[in-house]
Design an enzyme around this catalytic site. Structure first.
Site, mmCIF file in Angstrom:
data_model
loop_
_atom_site.group_PDB
_atom_site.id
_atom_site.type_symbol
_atom_site.label_atom_id
_atom_site.label_comp_id
_atom_site.label_asym_id
_atom_site.label_seq_id
_atom_site.Cartn_x
_atom_site.Cartn_y
_atom_site.Cartn_z
ATOM 1 N N THR A 1 118.305 36.780 -37.087
ATOM 2 C CA THR A 1 119.174 36.594 -35.919
ATOM 3 C C THR A 1 120.175 37.745 -35.804
ATOM 4 O O THR A 1 120.623 38.274 -36.812
ATOM 5 C CB THR A 1 119.932 35.265 -36.082
ATOM 6 O OG1 THR A 1 118.987 34.203 -36.069
ATOM 7 C CG2 THR A 1 120.937 35.053 -34.974
ATOM 8 N N ASP B 1 120.650 26.997 -34.570
ATOM 9 C CA ASP B 1 122.077 27.001 -34.236
ATOM 10 C C ASP B 1 122.472 28.078 -33.234
ATOM 11 O O ASP B 1 123.506 27.969 -32.570
ATOM 12 C CB ASP B 1 122.912 27.191 -35.511
ATOM 13 C CG ASP B 1 122.680 28.560 -36.142
ATOM 14 O OD1 ASP B 1 121.507 28.918 -36.378
ATOM 15 O OD2 ASP B 1 123.656 29.279 -36.401
ATOM 16 N N ALA C 1 120.161 29.508 -42.033
ATOM 17 C CA ALA C 1 119.370 28.289 -41.912
ATOM 18 C C ALA C 1 120.018 27.402 -40.859
ATOM 19 O O ALA C 1 120.940 26.639 -41.141
ATOM 20 C CB ALA C 1 119.294 27.577 -43.261
ATOM 21 N N GLY C 2 119.537 27.502 -39.635
ATOM 22 C CA GLY C 2 120.205 26.919 -38.486
ATOM 23 C C GLY C 2 120.521 25.446 -38.588
ATOM 24 O O GLY C 2 121.570 24.986 -38.134
#
Length: 327
Positions: free
Chosen positions: A191, A222, A244-245
């Protein structure tokens, strides 16, 4: 004196060590992070807004196949690219987010268009795509986002899970070319995000992603969720997350950091460290954050072995980091 403007960028966190990166890969990532930071800084130097700086810097990262955002994004289990993004204005608390885009070149611009062209905050799927087209945002063939390394990662992941490998996307290039061949598989987290402070004292944050490799069932992490992956308030700070969303959503990481600055009286670095190093780690999540405050404080924190990152401010030199022990 506090800087009149400042900007921090990230290109993802994960398993990133000196043993894993070739010298060519490391150079490519450092140059890419520097280019994004400089693109945003150019806006701020000229007196532009934090929102404009965030968008400009993320455009650079979305177009760079090194990162899991825009071109170079991870594939779903069905062999599709589904892109998510969000942006927030700390001055007005206006926020926009999109999820599941497949043909919009710059998802961060679609997220901003949600603020400026609708009365909503978050749009998803076919509706988000139709909205992006209605706003005149550049559209591309899905094959434009394709990179060979990400496709190979999908094939490996599906094979490990015992799932069928989809047909190669129509129009996908037969061979990896140029920068795409330097992509490092940092794990799930590529991301990208940018936070900025402008000369008017306003902050903004933006985040853009392709999500996790081999994701299924329309999974959304997220990055497009305001308060989890992105948050900005002139009363506290601006934050963009990567990792780690599912854990960032459960903790509301971005807003939690802002709340500790605004209501807990913590320094920006103390707030990001407390949430990432203590609470995120205790919950079992990993990743990192970047942040900037209206008084010019800049911070980052991550509990992985590395995070692609850069910061720059008025009167201060550009700093680029990759590994844990970088400045």
């Amino acid at each position: 004196m506090a800087p009149r403007w400042a900007l921090v960028a990230h290109g993802g966190a994960g398993s990133i060590t000196r043993e894993q990166l070739t010298p060519e890969q490391e150079t490519a990532y450092r140059e890419a992070m520097a280019a994004a930071a400089e693109a945003g800084a150019a806006v701020l130097r000229a007196g532009g807004s934090a929102m404009d700086a965030v968008e400009a810097a993320i455009h650079v990262l979305e177009d760079d196949p090194l990162f899991n955002a825009g071109r170079g994004a991870a594939f779903t289990a069905e062999g599709r690219i589904e892109l998510d993004a969000s942006i927030m204005d700390g001055r007005t608390l206006a926020a926009g987010a999109v999820a599941g885009l497949t043909t919009t070149r710059h998802p961060i611009s679609a997220a901003r268009a949600v603020i400026e062209g609708s009365s909503h905050v978050m749009l998803g799927g076919e509706g988000a795509e139709a909205f992006a087209r209605s706003q005149g945002l550049e559209q591309v063939d899905p094959a434009w986002f394709f990179t060979e390394r990400r496709w190979c990662s999908l094939e490996k992941a599906l094979t490990r899970q015992g799932l069928p490998v989809p047909a190669r996307p129509a129009g996908a290039p037969a061979e990896a070319a140029g920068k795409a061949a330097l992509v490092h598989e940092e794990g799930k987290y590529g991301t990208v995000g940018v936070v900025a402070l402008d000369a008017h004292g306003d902050v903004a944050a933006g985040t853009s992603t392709g999500g996790t490799n081999a994701k299924r069932w329309g999974r959304v992490g997220d990055s497009p969720i305001i308060g989890a992956g992105t948050y900005a308030s002139n009363k506290a700070c601006a934050v963009s997350c990567t990792g780690a969303g599912e854990y960032f959503i459960r903790l509301g990481v971005a807003h939690e950091i802002c709340a500790r600055v605004q209501h807990g009286g913590l320094s920006l670095q103390a707030a990001v460290d407390q949430v990432v190093q203590d609470e995120l780690t205790a919950l079992g999540g990993d990743g990192g954050v970047i942040a900037v405050a209206p008084d010019g404080q800049m911070a980052w924190s991550f509990n992985t072995s590395g995070m692609y990152r850069a910061r720059i401010a008025e009167g201060e030199p550009l700093v680029v980091g990759v590994y844990k022990d970088d400045p």
